[in-house]
Write a protein that holds these residues in place. Structure first.
Motif: not given
Length: 294
Positions: A219-244
């Motif tokens: 539900g992050d508003p910046s989910l498909f934003s090409p701009r980087a870094p976006i903390k609210s999106r990138d940190h959540k993606a990193l958490a999911i990746l690291m758990l996997f």
């Protein structure tokens, strides 16, 4: 009639003040090493700059969960399922086909063990509430306690002399007292880790429960934003990746060197995380009451 006091010697006072100050252009001497270490340990770490240790916390969630689930179908970090399993076990005492099963079955006992020890680990985290939940000294000590619990899980799993993998559903391993101890120590380490993650209040949330992170990520508003870094999106993606990755690597090691040795590797990783808190920058407090210029 009282005698008036003599005027202060302003010349001598100004001279002593000038002698106590360093010469112009010369920096004051640094504080003693002991004082600098004390100040560094008691400074608050910046949660927004704690990406490395918190992402490894997420890695350890998948890593430890892979061991306990392979042995007894218990997620030692995800206590929602264990709580529902216990409610079902209690419900079977009053309803169901005859003859009714009296008492908890082995999977239910292991779920109860995991839940109780997880809560004990989270309760130990209250020590940090007294020291300061974001202070570096507590983050180091709390992670070190997690490493000690993981090492205890290693030793109890080793001396239980039971296999690392369960049979079909309803036939778990780690059914001996030492097997229960291994599950308990692993769950307690996750409870303490969850407490540390909660008190830091970062984008990684508790570093244990990722259901909320999944929802917030989608539900992050910046989910498909090409701009980087976006903390609210990138940190959540990193958490999911690291758990996997943690679950993937934990299961691979478990099948190669066994649960006890895999726990030992996990304890070493936790020690490295404990040391990494030393280099996390301290939190800089923002000045309040700043005057706006018109």
């Amino acid at each position: 009639m009282s005698t008036p006091l003599p005027p202060p010697d302003l010349a001598s006072a100004s001279t002593s003040t000038a002698l106590s100050l360093p010469p112009p252009g010369v920096a004051p001497p640094p504080p003693p090493l002991r004082q600098r270490i004390y100040d560094h340990l008691h400074a608050e770490c910046d949660a927004d700059l704690s990406t490395v240790p918190l992402s490894i916390f997420c890695f350890m969630t998948g890593y430890i969960d892979s061991l306990t689930f392979s042995a007894c179908y218990v997620w030692c970090a995800f206590q929602t399922g264990n709580t529902v399993q216990l409610s079902l076990a209690i419900g079977r005492l009053f309803t169901g086909p005859y003859p009714r099963e009296i008492g908890f079955q082995m999977p239910d006992q292991q779920a109860l063990c995991s839940l109780l020890t997880f809560l004990i680990g989270a309760f130990i985290g209250r020590i940090g509430d007294r020291l300061g939940p974001r202070r570096r000294i507590w983050l180091i000590c709390g992670t070190f306690i997690q490493a000690a619990m993981t090492l205890a899980a290693c030793l109890t799993a080793l001396y239980s002399e039971q296999t690392s993998f369960a049979g079909v559903r309803g036939q778990p391993t780690w059914t001996s007292p030492l097997g229960f101890a291994a599950l308990g120590f692993a769950s307690a380490s996750m409870g303490l880790q969850a407490h540390l993650g909660t008190r830091l209040g970062s984008q990684f949330a508790t570093t244990v429960v990722l259901t909320t992170i999944w929802v917030q990520f989608m539900g992050d508003p910046s989910l498909f934003s090409p701009r980087a870094p976006i903390k609210s999106r990138d940190h959540k993606a990193l958490a999911i990746l690291m758990l996997f990755l943690g679950g993937l690597i934990g299961r691979a090691l478990d099948g190669t060197i066994g649960a006890a040795n895999t726990f030992a590797v996990g304890a070493a990783i936790r020690l490295l995380v404990a040391g990494s808190w030393w280099w996390v920058p301290k939190k800089v407090k923002k000045e309040q009451g700043s005057v706006k210029q018109g």
